[in-house]
Design an enzyme around this catalytic site. Structure first.
Site, PDB file in Angstrom:
ATOM      1  N   ASP A 209      -7.909 -32.260  27.178  1.00 50.59           N
ATOM      2  CA  ASP A 209      -7.198 -32.225  25.477  1.00 50.59           C
ATOM      3  C   ASP A 209      -7.769 -30.698  25.054  1.00 50.59           C
ATOM      4  O   ASP A 209      -8.755 -30.146  25.559  1.00 50.59           O
ATOM      5  CB  ASP A 209      -7.436 -33.369  24.721  1.00 50.59           C
ATOM      6  CG  ASP A 209      -8.919 -33.611  24.673  1.00 50.59           C
ATOM      7  OD1 ASP A 209      -9.587 -32.921  23.979  1.00 50.59           O
ATOM      8  OD2 ASP A 209      -9.632 -34.339  25.310  1.00 50.59           O
ATOM      9  N   ASP A 211      -9.309 -30.922  21.991  1.00 49.61           N
ATOM     10  CA  ASP A 211     -10.138 -31.518  20.751  1.00 49.61           C
ATOM     11  C   ASP A 211      -9.619 -31.468  19.488  1.00 49.61           C
ATOM     12  O   ASP A 211      -8.508 -32.330  19.421  1.00 49.61           O
ATOM     13  CB  ASP A 211     -11.380 -30.540  20.581  1.00 49.61           C
ATOM     14  CG  ASP A 211     -12.545 -31.013  19.938  1.00 49.61           C
ATOM     15  OD1 ASP A 211     -12.814 -32.038  20.033  1.00 49.61           O
ATOM     16  OD2 ASP A 211     -13.155 -30.455  19.058  1.00 49.61           O
TER      17      ASP A 211
END
Length: 269
Positions: A209, A211
């Site tokens: 991802d 963050d």
């Protein structure tokens, strides 16, 4: 544990709950308590491996409650000298794309309140962590990534936060400005505890991802655990193949300095 030994240790994070079919399971208790779960003992490429699921088999242990000392002590009791960490990480940079792998060589610790040393006194010991990851294992991980055709980032800096919450946008920006490339909740104190037991330690990090998102691109959404789970699940076979190939690649004798990490570290009375 008497009569049971392992050459390698593997600690798996989110989504990695097993490495073997029909492993021998060991219920180990240490002076620091029990590890996250039973230790699975098996072989990979004919070499003995002990595996611990970091959050427990049912993922019931949050990152700030993991008994890191017990996990490392349990592997140490089996004679483990080389430890491979598998973990999911968030990206703090546009060029670290979800699905990429990262191989850390440095960490920044932003956790607090964790039992992070085996040396609470009266024996005082100051272990150097200038270069906390095993250079020999790192070199082999780079080689394996190349011939496994994995897109990877070779010299990443990972920042460890307490969790279990994810970062604010301001924190994420600060961590990037501090020089971190990726972010995680479990790398510390696992890496330094391994060093205190003179183990070689290497991390295979899967970027899952961005963050808290990326400030430069407002279309990138902040992380959710659903995103982490899906991205890690899609990479699990690559992870297992890399672990298998890495164990096959690493020579039996250590040529690094990890084994001497405690030399000159003990304060003499």
């Amino acid at each position: 544990m008497k009569g049971k030994n392992a050459e390698f240790g593997v600690i798996g994070g989110s989504g990695v709950y097993s490495l073997f079919d029909n492993p021998e399971e060991l219920d180990i208790n240490t002076e620091y308590g029990k590890p996250s779960d039973k230790v699975s003992l098996g072989t990979i490429n004919g070499r003995s491996v002990a595996f611990i699921p970091r959050h427990g088999k049912d993922h019931t242990i949050p990152p700030h409650k993991i008994n890191y000392r017990a996990n490392i002590a349990a592997l140490d009791s089996l004679g483990v000298k080389r430890l491979i960490s598998i973990t999911a990480v968030g990206s703090l940079r546009m060029d670290f794309v979800p699905g990429d792998f990262a191989l850390p060589t440095q960490f920044i610790n932003m956790t607090s309140g964790r039992a992070d040393t085996f040396y609470d006194g009266p024996q005082v010991t100051h272990v150097s962590t200038a270069f906390p990851y095993c250079p020999e294992m790192h070199k082999m991980a780079v080689r394996v990534s190349d011939y496994d055709d994995i897109k990877y980032h070779e010299n990443a800096t990972i920042i460890a936060i307490n969790g279990p919450r994810f970062s604010t946008m301001a924190e994420s920006k600060m961590f990037k400005n501090m020089g971190a490339d990726i972010i995680n909740m479990t790398q510390y104190p696992e890496v330094t505890l391994a060093r205190e037991r003179a183990m070689c330690y290497s991390t295979i990090a899967v970027v899952t991802d961005y963050d808290a998102g990326i400030e430069e691109d407002q279309h990138i959404q902040p992380v959710s655990f659903e995103d982490v789970g899906k991205r890690f699940a899609s990479s699990i076979e690559k992870v297992k193949k890399m672990v298998t190939d890495l164990i096959n690649e690493i020579p039996k004798e250590r040529s690094c300095t990890c084994a001497t990490a405690l030399d000159n570290a003990v304060v003499k009375k």
